[in-house]
Every structure is written in structure tokens, then in C-alpha cells.
Design a protein around this motif. Structure first.
Motif, PDB file in Angstrom:
ATOM      1  N   VAL A 120       0.851  -1.111   0.057  1.00 36.02           N
ATOM      2  CA  VAL A 120      -0.093   0.230  -0.018  1.00 36.02           C
ATOM      3  C   VAL A 120       0.742   1.061  -0.080  1.00 36.02           C
ATOM      4  O   VAL A 120       0.488   2.167  -0.905  1.00 36.02           O
ATOM      5  N   VAL A 121       1.826   1.218   0.799  1.00 33.02           N
ATOM      6  CA  VAL A 121       2.902   2.376   0.880  1.00 33.02           C
ATOM      7  C   VAL A 121       3.588   2.618  -0.473  1.00 33.02           C
ATOM      8  O   VAL A 121       3.524   3.786  -0.801  1.00 33.02           O
ATOM      9  N   THR A 122       3.886   1.583  -1.111  1.00 32.26           N
ATOM     10  CA  THR A 122       4.654   1.798  -2.549  1.00 32.26           C
ATOM     11  C   THR A 122       3.640   2.171  -3.283  1.00 32.26           C
ATOM     12  O   THR A 122       3.867   3.099  -4.353  1.00 32.26           O
ATOM     13  N   ILE A 123       2.365   1.502  -3.375  1.00 34.40           N
ATOM     14  CA  ILE A 123       1.605   1.886  -4.641  1.00 34.40           C
ATOM     15  C   ILE A 123       1.039   3.544  -4.438  1.00 34.40           C
ATOM     16  O   ILE A 123       1.035   4.053  -5.555  1.00 34.40           O
TER      17      ILE A 123
ATOM     18  N   SER B 232       1.178   7.924 -11.021  1.00 30.32           N
ATOM     19  CA  SER B 232       0.216   8.197 -11.701  1.00 30.32           C
ATOM     20  C   SER B 232      -1.127   7.339 -11.169  1.00 30.32           C
ATOM     21  O   SER B 232      -0.698   6.248 -10.709  1.00 30.32           O
ATOM     22  N   ALA B 233      -2.459   7.826 -11.186  1.00 29.84           N
ATOM     23  CA  ALA B 233      -3.520   6.981 -10.984  1.00 29.84           C
ATOM     24  C   ALA B 233      -3.809   5.698 -11.608  1.00 29.84           C
ATOM     25  O   ALA B 233      -4.106   4.869 -11.088  1.00 29.84           O
ATOM     26  N   LYS B 234      -3.494   5.743 -12.935  1.00 28.19           N
ATOM     27  CA  LYS B 234      -3.630   4.447 -13.543  1.00 28.19           C
ATOM     28  C   LYS B 234      -2.689   3.270 -13.192  1.00 28.19           C
ATOM     29  O   LYS B 234      -3.016   2.282 -12.849  1.00 28.19           O
ATOM     30  N   GLU B 235      -1.320   3.624 -12.980  1.00 26.79           N
ATOM     31  CA  GLU B 235      -0.317   2.671 -12.334  1.00 26.79           C
ATOM     32  C   GLU B 235      -0.867   2.278 -11.039  1.00 26.79           C
ATOM     33  O   GLU B 235      -0.764   1.096 -10.666  1.00 26.79           O
ATOM     34  N   GLN B 236      -1.356   2.892 -10.142  1.00 28.00           N
ATOM     35  CA  GLN B 236      -1.905   2.635  -8.927  1.00 28.00           C
ATOM     36  C   GLN B 236      -2.879   1.948  -8.917  1.00 28.00           C
ATOM     37  O   GLN B 236      -3.020   0.789  -8.234  1.00 28.00           O
TER      38      GLN B 236
END
Length: 319
Positions: free
Chosen positions: A229-232, A237-241
Motif C-alpha cells: 500500500v505504501v509503495t502503491i 500516476s493514478a493508472k499505475e496505482q
């Protein structure tokens, strides 16, 4: 007199040659309907899990550590439910079902060891997602094919070793009657309830092992996903998340289902409590969860969708 006591004890030890699985007596009038529903659920679960195994091995894009662990998980799930569901189907047809002493304890051991294996495998899946998302540069080196195979074998070995002692201890207890198991398979709690011996040490061992198995896999999962979660959240970008979260959400949904039912059944010091409610929780663990696993993993996974489309298109072209 000591000789008579010894002979009486020997007779008690061998008095129960078989057990009767009670199943669900309150709904036995719906036997044929329940048989058809559970047969459909069992066949769907088996086919769904086999489909995941086939797609993983056929499509080269899915030949990654994550899908290797998922296909191993699907294989163990098929074995896990097959130790229980066929007997449940027989109970729905006949009302009650007898099972020999040795077959009963074999079923209990295979069920518990495979269940333990699946839990450790879910922890390995958490570690796999942690390395893939948090340590992407080291991931290919650490999660090589040999390491993946060794991790799966380690989960299987742990399941076997941890369950063999409590099952052997209980099998050596005295069973002098009654012999009706208020369950649809030979689970640990109902068997302890039927024993005539002092089973406090066996109960304590079973409780400690259940706690260790569930807590170990849970702690590994919590640590792994906290880091994920911390890494994300640090991704630009929101798309990568969204992409990173989507690969983990299916795994988390399956974990919640598994932990919920298993904590309810096994993590309590006194196994003789709540046997009736255990039946319903065990039904979730052995029928509902294995049925939902392939659905969750296939419906929420774009790579699996694409692999299925490719496989179907190849079949059409061959025709």
C-alpha cells in the motif's frame, strides 16, 4: 484386578470400528435438492480451478511466479474439496453415511494438512506480490523457477508435518461410543468430542497449531500488504496505482473468506463448543470459498481474460 482394567481398556480402544457422519439432519428432507446444488457447486469449482491450471500452463504470458502459485493453489483446492465433498454428496443421498475408523482419521489428516498448505501458500502469494511491487529489480532473481517450486513444496511439507502429530495423538485416544459424528466429514473438533480419553493435551496442541498457522500467514500477509500500500501510494500516476491494486484485490478477497471461516472453526481453546455452527462455517470453507476462488481470480483479472479469449479463438480457428 489390574488385568481386568487393562482388558476393559483394550476393549474400549477397539469398540468403535466405524463412525456415522450425521450431515445436516434438520434439512434431510431436502436431500435430493441439496445433492444437486452441492454437486453443481463441486463440479463448477473443480472445472474452474482446472481451467486456471490449464490456462496458466498453456499461455506463455501467464508463466510467471504469481500464476505458478495461483495454479498450485488451484490444484491444492481441488484436492482439498475432493477429500470432503463426495462424502457430503453421499450423505445427502442416504441420510447418514458410515466411515471406517482408519478412513475417518485419514480424511481428517488429508483435509487438515491440505488446508494448512493452502494457508501457507496464500502467505507465499503475499510475499510474491510484495517483491513484485516493492522490489521489482530483485524480483526476477529471487522468484526464479527453482525458488517457486521449493516454496510450494515447503508449504506442502509444513502442512504434512504440523498436522501429523495432533491427528496421530487423537487416533490413539479411546473411542468407546457414541460413534455418531455431528458433522459432514471427520473434522478435528467433532472427533475430540467423541473421545472417551482425556484429550486436553491434544486440544491444546491443536489450538496452538491453529493459532500459529493462522497468525503466521496473517502476519506475513499484513506486513507484505502494508508495504505494498505504501509503495502503491507513491506511484506517480493514478493508472499505475489502479493496476497495482487490481493485482492484489483478488488475493485479498480470497484471504478474507478463508480466514473468516477458519478462525471461527479452529481458533478456540475448547473444541467441543459450537459444533452445530461449525458445520455451517465448514460448508463455507469447503464449498463456497473454493467455488468463488476461480470466479474471483478470472473475473477480476485482465490477463486471464485475454488468455481465455486467445484460447477460445485458437479453438475456433482449429474448427
Amino acid at each position: 484386578e489390574p488385568k481386568e482394567v487393562f482388558l476393559q481398556h483394550a476393549r474400549n480402544q477397539t469398540e468403535v470400528q466405524e463412525f456415522i457422519l450425521e450431515g445436516f439432519p434438520n434439512v434431510q428432507h431436502l436431500g435430493m435438492v441439496l445433492f444437486m446444488v452441492h454437486l453443481l457447486a463441486y463440479l463448477t469449482s473443480i472445472m474452474g480451478n482446472i481451467l486456471i491450471i490449464i490456462i496458466t500452463w498453456v499461455d506463455h504470458r501467464l508463466q510467471t511466479p504469481m500464476y505458478f502459485f495461483l495454479s498450485s493453489f488451484s490444484f491444492f483446492e481441488c484436492c482439498f474439496i475432493t477429500t470432503v465433498i463426495p462424502k457430503l454428496l453421499a450423505i445427502f443421498l442416504s441420510g447418514k453415511q458410515s466411515i471406517s475408523f482408519s478412513a475417518c482419521f485419514t480424511q481428517a489428516f488429508v483435509f487438515l494438512s491440505l488446508g494448512t498448505t493452502v494457508f501457507f501458500l496464500m502467505a507465499v502469494l503475499s510475499l510474491d506480490r510484495y517483491l513484485a511491487i516493492c522490489k521489482p529489480l530483485y524480483y526476477p532473481t529471487i522468484m526464479n523457477p527453482r525458488m517457486c517450486f521449493l516454496l510450494v513444496m515447503a508449504c506442502l511439507a509444513l502442512g504434512f508435518v504440523l498436522m501429523v502429530f495432533p491427528v496421530i495423538m487423537l487416533s490413539q485416544s479411546s473411542f468407546c461410543g457414541p460413534h455418531v459424528i455431528p458433522h459432514f466429514f471427520c473434522d478435528f473438533g467433532p472427533l475430540i468430542h467423541l473421545s472417551c480419553s482425556d484429550t486436553r493435551s491434544t486440544e491444546l496442541l491443536a489450538f496452538v497449531l491453529a493459532l500459529v498457522i493462522l497468525l503466521t500467514s496473517l502476519i506475513i500477509t499484513i506486513i507484505a500488504y502494508s508495504n505494498i500500500v505504501v509503495t502503491i501510494m507513491r506511484l506517480p500516476s493514478a493508472k499505475e496505482q489502479q493496476k497495482a491494486f487490481s493485482t492484489c484485490s483478488s488475493h485479498l478477497m480470497v484471504l478474507f473468506l478463508m480466514y473468516g471461516s477458519c478462525v471461527f472453526i479452529y481458533v478456540k481453546p475448547k473444541q467441543t463448543n459450537r459444533l452445530n455452527s461449525n458445520r455451517e462455517a465448514a460448508l463455507v470453507n469447503t464449498v463456497v470459498t473454493p467455488l468463488l476462488n476461480p470466479v474471483i481470480y478470472t473475473l477480476r483479472n485482465k490477463q486471464v481474460h485475454q488468455a481465455l479469449r486467445n484460447a477460445l479463438s485458437r479453438v475456433r480457428l482449429q474448427k
